[in-house]
Design a protein around this motif. Structure first.
Motif, mmCIF file in Angstrom:
data_model
loop_
_atom_site.group_PDB
_atom_site.id
_atom_site.type_symbol
_atom_site.label_atom_id
_atom_site.label_comp_id
_atom_site.label_asym_id
_atom_site.label_seq_id
_atom_site.Cartn_x
_atom_site.Cartn_y
_atom_site.Cartn_z
ATOM 1 N N ASN A 1 0.829 -1.214 0.000
ATOM 2 C CA ASN A 1 0.000 0.000 0.000
ATOM 3 C C ASN A 1 0.863 1.264 0.000
ATOM 4 O O ASN A 1 0.572 2.251 0.674
ATOM 5 N N GLY A 2 1.942 1.196 -0.748
ATOM 6 C CA GLY A 2 2.836 2.337 -0.894
ATOM 7 C C GLY A 2 3.916 2.447 0.161
ATOM 8 O O GLY A 2 4.818 3.286 0.032
ATOM 9 N N MET A 3 3.856 1.624 1.221
ATOM 10 C CA MET A 3 4.901 1.653 2.255
ATOM 11 C C MET A 3 6.062 0.773 1.814
ATOM 12 O O MET A 3 5.876 -0.407 1.513
ATOM 13 N N HIS A 4 7.250 1.329 1.835
ATOM 14 C CA HIS A 4 8.438 0.610 1.376
ATOM 15 C C HIS A 4 8.969 -0.312 2.472
ATOM 16 O O HIS A 4 9.197 0.122 3.604
ATOM 17 N N LEU A 5 9.175 -1.579 2.107
ATOM 18 C CA LEU A 5 9.767 -2.564 3.008
ATOM 19 C C LEU A 5 11.015 -3.129 2.362
ATOM 20 O O LEU A 5 11.046 -3.369 1.149
ATOM 21 N N GLN A 6 12.028 -3.390 3.174
ATOM 22 C CA GLN A 6 13.261 -3.987 2.674
ATOM 23 C C GLN A 6 13.547 -5.293 3.417
ATOM 24 O O GLN A 6 12.840 -5.652 4.366
ATOM 25 N N GLN A 7 14.590 -5.975 2.950
ATOM 26 C CA GLN A 7 14.918 -7.292 3.513
ATOM 27 C C GLN A 7 15.008 -7.245 5.035
ATOM 28 O O GLN A 7 15.680 -6.404 5.608
ATOM 29 N N GLY A 8 14.293 -8.165 5.680
ATOM 30 C CA GLY A 8 14.295 -8.260 7.138
ATOM 31 C C GLY A 8 13.180 -7.512 7.824
ATOM 32 O O GLY A 8 12.905 -7.748 9.006
ATOM 33 N N ASP A 9 12.537 -6.586 7.113
ATOM 34 C CA ASP A 9 11.430 -5.840 7.712
ATOM 35 C C ASP A 9 10.205 -6.729 7.899
ATOM 36 O O ASP A 9 9.921 -7.607 7.082
#
Length: 247
Positions: free
Chosen positions: A208-216
């Motif tokens: 929903n537009g929120m950026h997530l990266q590895q481990g989040d």
């Protein structure tokens, strides 16, 4: 595409990768999303029936010696290398990258897990869920997930009812894996009374537009519509929880 409105970002709670509990034992490097072992954080004990997410890196030839479990639904999602398993039920197998190793501990079981390679590192997510009932016979299963299974879509691999070829487990949840890259997108509608969690294993993705990266990790405590977009070689696990008395 669904006409429902997306769940707003302010309803989410981000569990940043860098804020997890970190352990380095030499042969094992691990990051804990929830309290586990020597890492204790009262504000991160569990989410619904999700009790453990350990991001483990195991040195070649090393592993966990035989140890007991009971009343836990445990699975490992192998991301790199391989994981060998032996247990007191007489099972023995090796699961390679992309595979799922599942064990229902039931009233009690003993098992060991180790990296069968003498040189190559193994990486996996080890995840525990709380069962909807204690006791019962322990059980062990494996499942291979191909790239095609997960390419641009949510692949159900664990469920309460074992539908669509998933492994049946004793927890009030459905668990999916997905790979997303480029312009691929996936939508999922969380039913009324359900909650959800996203765990990014590899790469990056937007929810929903929120950026997530590895481990989040991302806690989603309400029903509504999710849209996964803008993946960058993303491999993530998605949990859809039935309403139950875990707060």
């Amino acid at each position: 595409m669904s006409t429902l409105n997306l769940i707003p970002q302010d309803a989410f709670t981000l569990r940043p990768a860098a804020e997890r509990g970190h352990v380095n034992m030499g042969w094992l490097r691990s990051a804990h999303s929830f309290s586990f072992g020597s890492y204790f954080d009262r504000s991160h004990m569990h989410f619904e029936s999700l009790r453990v997410i350990n991001d483990d890196y195991i040195e070649g030839g090393k592993g966990f010696g035989e140890h007991p479990h009971q009343n836990a639904e445990i699975f490992s999602y192998v991301l790199q290398g391989a994981l060998a398993h032996k247990d007191s039920m007489g099972n023995g197998s090796t699961v390679k990258a992309g595979g799922i190793q599942y064990m229902s501990a039931g009233a009690g079981v003993r098992h060991s897990e180790f990296n069968p390679s003498a040189t190559d590192e193994t990486r996996l997510l080890q995840i525990w869920l709380l069962p909807y009932e204690d006791g019962g016979q322990p059980r062990y299963e494996t499942l291979d997930l191909t790239k095609e299974d997960k390419d641009g879509k949510l692949k159900l691999f664990l469920s309460k009812d074992g539908r669509h070829g998933s492994i049946q487990m004793k927890a009030n949840a459905d668990v999916y894996a997905a790979n997303l890259d480029g312009d691929q997108s996936v939508q999922f509608e969380i039913s009324d009374g359900h909650k959800a969690w996203v765990q990014v294993a590899v790469g990056e993705v937007e929810v929903n537009g929120m950026h997530l990266q590895q481990g989040d990790g991302l806690a989603i405590p309400t029903d509504g519509l999710l849209e996964f977009t803008n993946g960058k070689e993303a491999d993530f696990v998605f949990f859809d929880f039935e309403a139950e008395p875990f707060n």
